[in-house]
Design an enzyme around this catalytic site. Sequence first.
Site: not given
Length: 305
Positions: A275, A241
Amino acid sequence: MRSTPHSTTLAQRYPYRALTWQLRTRTLRFNRTPKLMGILNVTPDSFSDGGQWIDPQAAIDRALQMEAEGADIVDVGGESTRPYSEPVTAEEEIRRIIPIIQSLAESLRIPISIDTTKAIVAKEAIAAGAEVINDVSGLEADPGMVPLAVETGVGVCAMHMRGNPQTMQDDPEYDDVVLDIFDYLQDRYRQLRLAGIERSKICLDPGIGFGKTHQHNLDLMAQCDEFHALNCPILVGHSRKGFLAKILGDKDLDRTLATVGSTLTLARLGVQIIRVHNVKANKESLEAFVATGGVDGVPRELPEA
């Protein structure tokens, strides 16, 4: 001077840390290291891997590869939730995911999760073999989602998101990002319980990157252990991210190693599920983390050569 183990074990540090998550037909049991949820985006526009797995056979092969690399669950998504992404219809989402889930349900040994905010998509995915609803809206976007979860008995993961993918990064503000999200997740847990979802089936996700600044994300990562007080498994999705690119100072750099480094922080804090896109790199880093002391400071005994 010879080093000594940490003064407390993971269980002593976090007495309310959840040890199991009940899915539709099986139970995930947590030990001292996180389970890995492999990301399988069958979309053309996801932020990191959009278009890579949109071909059904490529997606199936990728899921099997992630299982072989050590994934404990595969999360299949047919709609991008990156900032400012365009929504797709339920029909298109179903078209993208159902053949893949049907095939994987016959070939994977690990459970399948459906990443969606739409109840009709989740219903079709569960019929095809999914064990978990992973909903970035906290099961709030579609009024049919919670009744579906109650009816089918799947595991659910409720995530915090400020707004929706089209608005979530428009100047997000919090009084205290950790406390505010703790309060949201606590309230969401209570609402899900009142609606009839069993405690053992609820997992919670603070929503890294969903309506947070880069600093908010760092604060949440550093204090993820606060959420153990909710007595539910905690899932964190930090993989690749934007805040990692901010740390590295270059948005074009590969973020795999930065993801791995952050994974080890989450492991130290006892987070149960992580995740990730790159299962192999994260799995190998966790194996080395455990072997060299892990969360309790006790190295693994290696077999004699």
